[in-house]
Design an enzyme around this catalytic site. Structure first.
Site, mmCIF file in Angstrom:
data_model
loop_
_atom_site.group_PDB
_atom_site.id
_atom_site.type_symbol
_atom_site.label_atom_id
_atom_site.label_comp_id
_atom_site.label_asym_id
_atom_site.label_seq_id
_atom_site.Cartn_x
_atom_site.Cartn_y
_atom_site.Cartn_z
ATOM 1 N N PRO A 33 0.844 -1.201 0.000
ATOM 2 C CA PRO A 33 0.000 0.000 0.000
ATOM 3 C C PRO A 33 0.875 1.246 0.000
ATOM 4 C CG PRO A 33 0.034 -1.024 2.188
ATOM 5 C CD PRO A 33 0.810 -1.919 1.289
ATOM 6 N N MET A 34 0.599 2.185 -0.923
ATOM 7 C CA MET A 34 1.382 3.422 -0.979
ATOM 8 C C MET A 34 0.464 4.615 -1.213
ATOM 9 S SD MET A 34 4.799 2.340 -3.092
ATOM 10 C CE MET A 34 3.952 1.355 -4.335
ATOM 11 N N VAL A 35 0.570 5.600 -0.322
ATOM 12 C CA VAL A 35 -0.291 6.786 -0.389
ATOM 13 C C VAL A 35 -0.148 7.474 -1.746
ATOM 14 C CG1 VAL A 35 -0.719 9.073 0.609
ATOM 15 C CG2 VAL A 35 -0.259 7.129 2.094
ATOM 16 N N GLN A 41 -7.098 -1.250 1.935
ATOM 17 C CA GLN A 41 -6.478 -1.015 3.245
ATOM 18 C C GLN A 41 -7.143 0.156 3.969
ATOM 19 O OE1 GLN A 41 -2.553 0.663 4.227
ATOM 20 N NE2 GLN A 41 -2.024 -1.346 5.074
ATOM 21 N N CYS A 97 1.834 2.466 9.566
ATOM 22 C CA CYS A 97 2.193 3.797 9.068
ATOM 23 C C CYS A 97 2.669 4.696 10.216
ATOM 24 C CB CYS A 97 1.008 4.446 8.365
ATOM 25 S SG CYS A 97 1.426 6.077 7.718
ATOM 26 N N LYS A 125 -1.166 -5.210 8.536
ATOM 27 C CA LYS A 125 0.252 -4.996 8.243
ATOM 28 C C LYS A 125 0.860 -4.257 9.425
ATOM 29 C CE LYS A 125 3.344 -3.176 4.692
ATOM 30 N NZ LYS A 125 3.894 -1.825 4.831
ATOM 31 N N ASN A 152 8.260 -7.518 4.034
ATOM 32 C CA ASN A 152 8.346 -6.237 3.340
ATOM 33 C C ASN A 152 9.583 -5.466 3.810
ATOM 34 O OD1 ASN A 152 6.506 -3.141 3.805
ATOM 35 N ND2 ASN A 152 7.602 -3.779 1.990
ATOM 36 N N GLY A 153 10.322 -4.916 2.849
ATOM 37 C CA GLY A 153 11.485 -4.086 3.189
ATOM 38 C C GLY A 153 12.710 -4.429 2.359
#
Length: 308
Positions: A16-18, A86, A115, A154, A213-214
């Site tokens: 998920p990315m804003v 999300q 977040c 997440k 993730n990362g």
């Protein structure tokens, strides 16, 4: 029955990315090989004020803020079995209300518990939830009890390995089918290396699939992080943002081609111009710099036609 429909093992996932994770970008990532695509986090307060509208001209399902023509979330039948919605929330009842509006149009619902940005944390959402295990339990069990759609979350790493593992175990007990773990702590910056060894601790403590993730920037990194953590699935954020063909086994397409294809899709799906510009600026900044002619040009654009 649908609780188990979404298969979380051995998947490549768009994080998920804003502003970036809108319909055109999700569809493009899926074309390149992403198995699961998360939309950008949407705050429950805003979403409970939306109504579901069928957009005949685009062939999409739009969730439009009442009293405005503002599309808060747009999806289409092509991504029905891949897209994860999300939610940013700090309240089980409100989260359920938001989820009920969209649950029949998406593959799964995810709660953002990672977040670290001020707007999330100040509202008790995102990583603020990490220190509230009772509230996490309340939100996840409320959604699972009342929805036929899979519900996941997440998280980020907590201050100690033991704390992270303990929280992950509590989340697993809520009956979620999978858990995504971002290998950074709240105070870490994106440039700090992700702690793959701490994700491995979570993987070995749980029996449900963990999505790691990362620091996934190349196609080869999907295998590297799997080997290092034991995770069954892998999520990419910035690596995918800079060039979504990171998901392709054939290797990345030239970034110019990716960028052109992205712009084409934003026009085709009538994407919000602010979202298009934000995403393009990230891509251009990574490959060249915003000070150049192209970067400055994008900033000045007022419409999709200008961008094209």
């Amino acid at each position: 029955a649908r609780q188990e429909e979404m298969e979380y093992r051995n998947k490549m996932v768009l994080a998920p990315m804003v502003r970036a994770g809108t319909l055109p970008f999700r569809l493009l990532a899926a074309e390149y090989g992403a198995d699961i695509t998360y939309g950008e986090e949407i705050i429950d307060h805003k979403f409970v004020n939306c109504q579901r509208v069928i957009n005949e001209s685009l062939g999409t399902t739009d969730f439009v803020e009442r009293g405005t023509d503002s599309v808060v979330f747009r999806t289409c039948p092509q991504e029905r079995d891949k897209v994860v919605f999300q939610i940013g929330t700090s309240d089980a009842v409100r989260a359920l209300k938001a989820a009920e509006i969209v649950c029949n149009d998406v593959a799964a619902i995810d709660i953002n518990m990672g977040c670290p940005k001020a707007f999330s944390v100040s509202g008790g959402m995102g990583s603020a939830l990490l220190s509230k295990p009772e509230l996490i339990h309340d939100i996840l069990t409320t959604l699972r009890r009342n929805l036929n759609t899979p519900v996941t979350c997440k998280i980020r790493l907590l201050n100690t390995r033991q704390d992270t593992v303990e929280l992950a175990r509590r989340i697993e007990k809520c009956g979620v089918p999978a858990l995504a773990v971002h290998g950074r702590k709240v105070k870490d910056r994106p440039r700090d290396p992700a702690k793959w060894d701490e994700i491995a601790d979570v993987v070995s403590a749980l029996s449900i699939p963990v999505i790691a993730n990362g620091n996934v920037f190349e196609y080869e990194d999907f295998k590297r992080i799997k080997d290092a953590t034991g995770a069954t699935s892998v999520m990419a954020a910035r690596g995918a943002l800079w060039n979504a063909s990171i998901f392709s086994a054939k290797g990345k397409v030239p970034w110019e081609d990716f960028k052109t294809e992205y712009v084409r899709k934003t026009i085709l799906w009538d994407n919000d111009i602010k979202s298009t510009k934000t995403t393009l600026r990230e891509i251009i900044m990574h490959y060249i710099c915003l000070e150049g002619t192209e970067g400055k040009g994008v900033i000045k654009c007022g419409s999709s036609a200008d961008v094209a």
